[in-house]
Design an enzyme around this catalytic site. Sequence first.
Site, short mmCIF file in Angstrom:
data_model
loop_
_atom_site.label_atom_id
_atom_site.label_comp_id
_atom_site.label_asym_id
_atom_site.label_seq_id
_atom_site.Cartn_x
_atom_site.Cartn_y
_atom_site.Cartn_z
N ASP A 1 -11.22 -5.34 1.92
CA ASP A 1 -10.36 -5.02 0.78
C ASP A 1 -9.68 -3.68 1.08
OD1 ASP A 1 -9.08 -5.20 -1.63
OD2 ASP A 1 -10.87 -5.43 -2.85
N ASP B 1 -2.55 -3.94 -3.42
CA ASP B 1 -1.88 -4.48 -4.60
C ASP B 1 -2.09 -3.54 -5.78
OD1 ASP B 1 -4.58 -5.30 -4.06
OD2 ASP B 1 -4.53 -6.60 -5.82
N1 GUN Z 1 -11.37 -6.35 -6.15
C1 GUN Z 1 -11.56 -6.78 -7.42
N2 GUN Z 1 -10.38 -7.00 -8.03
C2 GUN Z 1 -9.42 -6.71 -7.13
C3 GUN Z 1 -7.99 -6.75 -7.18
O1 GUN Z 1 -7.36 -7.10 -8.17
N3 GUN Z 1 -7.34 -6.38 -6.02
C4 GUN Z 1 -8.02 -5.98 -4.91
N4 GUN Z 1 -7.32 -5.66 -3.81
N5 GUN Z 1 -9.35 -5.94 -4.85
C5 GUN Z 1 -10.04 -6.30 -5.96
#
Ligand code: GUN
Length: 731
Positions: free
Chosen positions: A109, A144
């Site tokens: 992420d 995002d």
């Molecule tokens: N982890 C939990 N929700 C989100 C999200 O909306 N975007 C991102 N990039 N990671 C997340």
Amino acid sequence: MVAWQDEPRPAPKPAREAHVGRFEVKARDGRARVGALSTAHGVVTTPTLLPVINPNLRTIEPREMWDRYGIEMLITNSYIIWKHERLRTHALEHGVHDLLNYPGAIMTDSGTFQAYVYGDVEVGVEEIVSFQRDIGVDVATMLDVFTRPDMTREEVEEAVAETVRRADASLASAGSTMLNGPIQGGLHPDLRRQSAEGMGAHGFSVHPIGGIVPVMEQQRYTDLAKIMLASLPALPPQRPVHMFGCGHPMLFPMLIALGADLFDSAAYALFARDDRMLTPNGTVHLGELREWPLLMPCVAHVTPEAVRKLDKDARMEMLSRYNLEVTLAELAACRQAVHDGRIWERAERRSHAHPALREAFLWLTTSPARGSAPIPATEHLLMTDRTAASDTSPARGQWEGAWDWVVASQTTPGQGALRWAGEDTFVRPFVVASRRRLHRHWRPAATQGPVLILHGAPGPWRDRVGAQVVRARASNPSLEVLVLSPIGLVPWSFEDLQPFAHVEGPEWLWKRPLDHAWVRRELTRLHLHDRPFVGVNLRSDSVGEAFDAALADAGLNPRAAVDDAALPEVGMDLRRVQAVDKSMLELHLERDMATSFVGQATFVMSSTGRIRNVKDSEGRHILSPRLGDGGLSLTDEGAKVLHGLGLPSGHAPATLTVVEDAVPFVGAGRNVMHGFILEASERLRPGGTCLVLAPDGALIAHGVAQCTPAEATAMEKGIAVRVRGGLLPSS
Ligand code: GUN
């Protein structure tokens, strides 16, 4: 020494380079799919959970996740690695797989969630994606903009637009690394759809549904269902859908049934920190337990009381394992349910785990087309065809398309009865789909006779009253005979067709009184609106007398002279009508066309009186009955005859055109593979009969479609049509 330590699991086999990033559907059940995502670190079977690994705080070692738990993919946070000098240097020098000591696929992420929790992050849009690429992740995530449920509409609009604006630069930075393109939009269905369309237009590999953590924390599961229905139909079907931060096993069946492929969550470890345990039926607290809710391998040898006495760290580790094992078990059961065609049934059962989940499920099954409160139980039966409902509220229009997206992808389970499980049974999407097919494709013959409704008892109706039906038709050829199944009225021709024919449930299901207003609505759906009707109660002491009384009621002469010797021919005629009617449903033929196709059929019968082959007027074997579901399968000869009729596309079976290169293979009987398809007709549906054409329109094969029209041309890997017969001459 534990077994997994003795024998480390071998490293994964990388997918073929050309296949990396592709997603193949191996099995489907409506929108639910068992898939295979190809990565450089193995082919990942979906639906699956990516456990969250905090690189600073590992509760269960990633290596053990691979060796012991068979976890094929995990997720970690690139922003945390980027921020910590030690982690960052290691990852840049040796790669993220080495940093975590994990051989499987790794998703990362981007720091968006940290921005949501802490207000901001210090990293740039391109910088964080390049970093993920440089440390060798399998699937990276762009930065995002998180959309919270409490944001104003304007704020959400801006977040959606800004996320889309960042797409190009992020993709350029990712290079050949697969990239997540998250869908935002808060609780606004139109903005979710806009986000899905905007992000879907860019070359992402996976689409996570973002901004749902607070929605799940607040147990707003109806909102979650709405987010799914607003987003997924607008996404490219060849890309897997990931649920960001969703790891409660209770939610898996419903979300999988709506098309979710990947989940990630730290819940297994976070919940364990507070002595909370995940179960598919909700969360429980260790302090309250005398027994384990499910006896998982990690606790098989200990009692809850003994675990309570462990020190905090040991307890947390034990409960993290427990939570992980429960999660994996539920996912395995969901994948099996997809293979069995029972994922919706599982979602239905699971919906009772929590009131908010039940509300979400009832909203899905009874309200999208109405935009109103759930309908009373007795009305469920009437609601199985939502499009015919009289509701005209704006909300109905808003969700109808999305519900169609679910319904249009359904297949009828080939074997076995429809198992009754309460009123929910009647709004299962595949039941709705079967009724819809009946109402859309079947038309009565032009005769204007009255309608006889056989009710009060389950099938097999042919065995029960076949002789009386033949006699009644012999004396009154314009009579339309229908049977009352627990899922609605069906023409006599479909008395052996699933799911109408075989419903397993309590006897009283068939004993519901014939409600006149409801019958009228059903007759309208069957295009029999202006016909008078009479009922025959099949539980009467003398069914013969009940038939006579009903015919007399309908103004017909029950004792009209019938020559007994003519009855076998009338019986055969009814079989022909049945073949015509089933061709309308199965092959989408209009009545005229169906009649010229099979109206003069002869039958090859088995010694037990079953039809084995259906031959046309020229003696060609064109159809074969399917014993499993009562349908008709096209034969090679039948496909040729049908294609030779030169039907306009709106009145013919579904077609699919392959590229020139595929013609020799498919023509020789090989399956049609995605990636070799030029176009598909709108009639294509999973489980439906399909003619396969060469680019010049020549018929080269026929088979059973595995996909929807949108999937046919979009998917890049996997089987699109299971070919039953290749029609090119073998050289
Ligand atoms: N982890 C939990 N929700 C989100 C999200 O909306 N975007 C991102 N990039 N990671 C997340």
